[in-house]
Design a protein around this motif. Structure first.
Motif, PDB file in Angstrom:
ATOM      1  N   LEU A 278       0.633  -1.086  -0.049  1.00  0.00           N
ATOM      2  CA  LEU A 278      -0.009   0.118  -0.041  1.00  0.00           C
ATOM      3  C   LEU A 278       0.924   1.294  -0.030  1.00  0.00           C
ATOM      4  N   ARG A 281       2.246   1.892  -3.485  1.00  0.00           N
ATOM      5  CA  ARG A 281       1.356   2.648  -4.140  1.00  0.00           C
ATOM      6  C   ARG A 281       1.013   4.241  -3.927  1.00  0.00           C
ATOM      7  N   LEU A 282       1.378   4.257  -2.515  1.00  0.00           N
ATOM      8  CA  LEU A 282       1.082   5.613  -2.174  1.00  0.00           C
ATOM      9  C   LEU A 282       2.454   6.578  -2.746  1.00  0.00           C
ATOM     10  N   GLN A 358      -6.613  10.359  -4.076  1.00  0.00           N
ATOM     11  CA  GLN A 358      -5.993   8.883  -4.042  1.00  0.00           C
ATOM     12  C   GLN A 358      -4.780   9.060  -2.865  1.00  0.00           C
ATOM     13  N   TYR A 362      -5.028   6.413   0.360  1.00  0.00           N
ATOM     14  CA  TYR A 362      -3.707   5.452   0.581  1.00  0.00           C
ATOM     15  C   TYR A 362      -3.408   5.757   2.340  1.00  0.00           C
ATOM     16  N   GLU A 365      -6.033   4.664   4.558  1.00  0.00           N
ATOM     17  CA  GLU A 365      -5.996   3.145   4.976  1.00  0.00           C
ATOM     18  C   GLU A 365      -4.872   2.751   5.696  1.00  0.00           C
TER      19      GLU A 365
END
Length: 452
Positions: A278, A281-282, A358, A362, A365
């Motif tokens: 994750l 992706r961040l 987005q 992230y 989350e």
């Protein structure tokens, strides 16, 4: 080609070259500045290939980079050394923008950022030497240009730039901002009347609106740098080598002093395997946010340059100076470039909003996933057991590392959350409707003064 004499002539800060070409690079229009500094007559330039002014010292790789970029439909910018008809030379910072009919619009200015210009000159000399070696070894010019472009990319990497695009995205905003500091600015003509007055007022409004837009982008650039640093910091924290799985697995779980820590670290390791992808992706999203911002600043700077040359043509019409028919004929291409530039900036603003949202998602989350292991580790690090002097050495080291990681993760996530929220709060396209309205006013007035 003229013989190089070594003579140099300077380009003035307020001398802006303008030309348009067809799809093959054949000159259609050239303004008075281009004629004056190239030492060619207008009839000699019209219908001639634009490379009539190419200096033999320029590497073919630089022009390959230009054509590769233009073929994607994107504008291009570069430092260029040109050769005049009398063999003298002059340096420019050139921009080339595709037009809808397949042709190209070019605006060139005096280079005013000496550090960037000198970097480009050093790279060009090196790339040209590589190309000459390739030709001497039997390669044709096309293959040599490929080698030159590869060398340019390699040298840019050496100065911390990942691509030519990153270089031009840095250079154009810097050149435009510095030139505007040195320039006398858009000329004023208080005595102008009618449609010409409307045109000058409208293009002045566009220039001011672009300045405001760039101001917001500068704030985003600073935030973006901080976001990237915090994202990389979070990655380093999660990959802390002191808390690797092998060391944790080696803990003696039969020791009652160690087992609580071992259980917590097992949980940390499990959560890390879930959180790390994750966070990757961040970090990628933050890199996209940074690239989007750089491209937006490039397009704003290009539009500012186009607004400036548009204002100069308008002033020529007001003053009745130069070739008035040519000045009027050049304006539609500039209107097209400004309209496309504003539309592209709006698209990039939308992309910014989506990327920032987005990133926030992230971060939220990741924060939720880290809450429980963070709280459990905090309970351990805050307990007397964590500082028990009888704790085995390896366990004591892991306990200390866990304490540092807990603090760092919490700090990084809070920092990222705050920075991304600030990114979302900057509305970079608030005045786009005003820019479009001003351009429509300019377009309507310009159509009324167009030559019949």
């Amino acid at each position: 080609m003229p013989q190089v004499t070594g003579a140099i002539h300077e380009v003035g800060v307020d001398q802006l070259f303008f030309s348009t070409t067809d799809a093959r690079g054949v000159i259609r229009h050239s303004n008075n500045v281009f004629i004056e500094l190239s030492r060619y007559r207008r009839d000699e330039l019209s219908g001639a290939p634009h490379n009539i002014i190419r200096h033999p010292e320029m590497p073919g790789g630089a022009f390959k980079a230009m054509w590769d970029t233009l073929k994607t439909g994107s504008p291009f910018a570069a430092y260029v050394r040109n050769l005049a008809a009398d063999g003298s030379e002059y340096d420019v910072f050139a921009t080339v923008t595709p037009l809808s009919d397949g042709g190209y619009l070019s605006v060139r200015t005096r280079p005013v950022c000496s550090d960037l210009f000198e970097t480009a000159c050093d790279i060009y000399r090196d790339a040209r030497a590589i190309e000459d070696q390739a030709v001497n070894a039997g390669a044709n010019r096309r293959a040599a240009a490929e080698e030159g472009l590869g060398r340019i990319a390699e040298l840019l990497t050496g100065v911390g730039l990942s691509s030519y695009e990153e270089f031009q995205n840095t250079a154009l905003p810097a050149e435009v901002a510095r030139r505007e500091e040195l320039s006398e600015g858009i000329p004023e003509r208080p005595g102008a009347t009618g449609d010409l007055r409307v045109m000058l007022e409208a293009v002045t409004t566009i220039a001011a609106g672009l300045d405001s837009w760039m101001s917001g982008q500068q704030q985003l650039a600073e935030l973006s740098a901080s976001l990237k640093a915090a994202g990389k910091g979070l990655t380093r924290t999660l990959e802390d080598p002191r808390l690797n799985a092998e060391r944790i697995a080696a803990l003696d779980r039969s020791d009652p002093r160690v087992k609580p820590l071992a259980d917590l670290l097992d949980l940390w390791t499990q959560m890390q395997s879930l959180v790390s992808p994750l966070v990757a992706r961040l970090v990628d999203t933050l890199a996209q946010l940074d690239s989007n911002g750089a491209r937006t600043r490039f397009r704003i700077a290009l539009a500012r340059l186009h607004a400036t040359i548009t204002s100069l043509f308008t002033v020529e019409l007001i003053d009745g100076a130069g070739d008035l028919q040519y000045s009027a004929e050049a304006i539609p291409d500039l209107i097209e470039s400004l309209r496309d530039g504003i539309a592209e900036m709006e698209r990039q603003a939308q992309a910014h909003s989506a990327l920032a949202a987005q990133a926030v998602a992230y971060i939220g989350e990741a924060s939720r996933m880290m809450t429980i292991p963070n709280q459990l580790l905090m309970l351990w690090t805050g307990s007397p057991a964590s500082s028990d002097p009888a704790l085995p050495a390896t366990a004591a080291e892991l306990s200390s590392a866990a304490s540092g990681v807990v603090e760092s993760v919490g700090r990084r996530l809070a920092e990222l959350d705050e920075l991304t929220t600030r990114c979302q709060a900057i509305h970079v396209a608030d005045n786009s409707a005003d820019l479009r309205d001003a351009l429509e006013s300019f377009t309507t007035a310009a159509s009324a003064v167009a030559p019949s």
